[in-house]
Design an enzyme around this catalytic site. Structure first.
Site, PDB file in Angstrom:
ATOM      1  N   CYS A  74      -5.604  -3.977  -9.214  1.00 44.08           N
ATOM      2  CA  CYS A  74      -4.248  -3.887  -8.678  1.00 44.08           C
ATOM      3  C   CYS A  74      -3.959  -2.406  -8.482  1.00 44.08           C
ATOM      4  O   CYS A  74      -4.005  -1.636  -9.455  1.00 44.08           O
ATOM      5  CB  CYS A  74      -3.266  -4.488  -9.677  1.00 44.08           C
ATOM      6  SG  CYS A  74      -1.531  -4.215  -9.261  1.00 44.08           S
ATOM      7  N   CYS A 181      -3.323  -2.194  -1.221  1.00 45.49           N
ATOM      8  CA  CYS A 181      -2.892  -3.230  -2.174  1.00 45.49           C
ATOM      9  C   CYS A 181      -3.959  -4.314  -2.087  1.00 45.49           C
ATOM     10  O   CYS A 181      -4.426  -4.647  -0.982  1.00 45.49           O
ATOM     11  CB  CYS A 181      -1.531  -3.774  -1.759  1.00 45.49           C
ATOM     12  SG  CYS A 181      -1.057  -5.324  -2.575  1.00 45.49           S
TER      13      CYS A 181
END
Ligand code: DGL
Length: 251
Positions: A74, A181
């Site tokens: 992440c 992302c």
């Protein structure tokens, strides 16, 4: 840490599956635990303190479950918590994803570039250091507030509408797109539908290689062949997420 420990991989949701897929290509015989923190997502608009706390809970669980290395799949958690986690847990290697902005500097310095990431990543100190070091002066930083959320939901029409509204103005003007992302590689085709042909930059293949190097250097490559077993855990016990996760893994 022992060779036959597992590799823990986590994200705020199922986006980190795009990272695990790259890892499986070069480390197919390791055993994995994937943690999707959907109870607390999105991470993109949370404070550093909140994200540190979510990450610590996940790391404690991974340690209990005998993990020998932890992948922060992440970008937001990496940007905000990797340093804190490395200081708090010095005995376990952390491998953290980051937006592949250096690759643009290396391979397409003259190209107009769009960095797509969460607001949390774009505003983080870690990303800003990277950005100012490799700035090609033709870069737009685009905080995609809410995008990871709707990718997580999986509604293609909503995603398309979001992209038209937020990326439409860049159509035909962008050569490079940094997928900052881990959810965004899941919608590359939809991004290209709006922007036209672009070159994508994704840090996941490099992270996978780095993970293999770290395991090798620390003599932690598994000796048993578990054929890439994956235990999936979702913090809100969503079976829908689990199904989607394995569908993407097998695709
Ligand atoms: N997948 C995460 C990332 O790479 C973030 C999504 C979220 O905002 O929770 O940044």
């Amino acid at each position: 840490m022992n060779k036959d420990g597992k590799i823990g991989v986590f994200d705020s949701g199922i986006g980190g599956v795009t990272v695990l897929k790259e890892i499986l290509k070069i480390l197919p015989d390791e055993e994995y635990i994937y943690f999707s923190d959907s109870k607390n997502n999105p991470y993109g608009d949370k404070t550093d303190e909140q994200i540190n706390c979510f990450c610590e809970n996940i790391v404690n669980l991974f340690i209990e479950k005998n993990c020998k290395a932890i992948v922060i799949a992440c970008n937001t958690a990496s940007a905000k918590s990797a340093k804190h986690l490395r200081e708090k847990y010095p005995n376990i290697p952390f491998i953290a994803i980051e937006p592949a902005y250096k690759m643009v500097y290396d391979y397409s310095y003259n190209g107009s570039t769009l960095v797509m990431a969460t607001k949390g990543t774009i505003e983080s100190e870690k990303f800003n250091l990277l950005y100012h070091k490799y700035d090609n002066h033709k870069t737009t930083l685009l905080p995609c507030v809410g995008l990871a959320d709707i990718i997580e939901e999986g509604n293609k029409e909503k995603i398309r509408e979001y992209l038209v509204n937020h990326l439409g103005q860049y159509k035909g003007k962008i050569e490079n797109v940094v997928l900052g992302c881990t959810h965004y590689p899941l919608i590359q085709d939809l991004i290209e539908d709006v922007l036209g042909k672009v070159k994508f930059y994704n840090g996941a293949p490099y992270l996978a290689k780095h993970l293999k190097d770290v395991l090798t250097e620390n003599n932690l490559i598994s000796t048993c062949t578990t054929k890439g077993n994956i235990e999936f855990i979702d913090s809100s016990n969503s079976t829908k997420k689990e199904e989607r996760f394995f569908k993407i893994i097998k695709a």
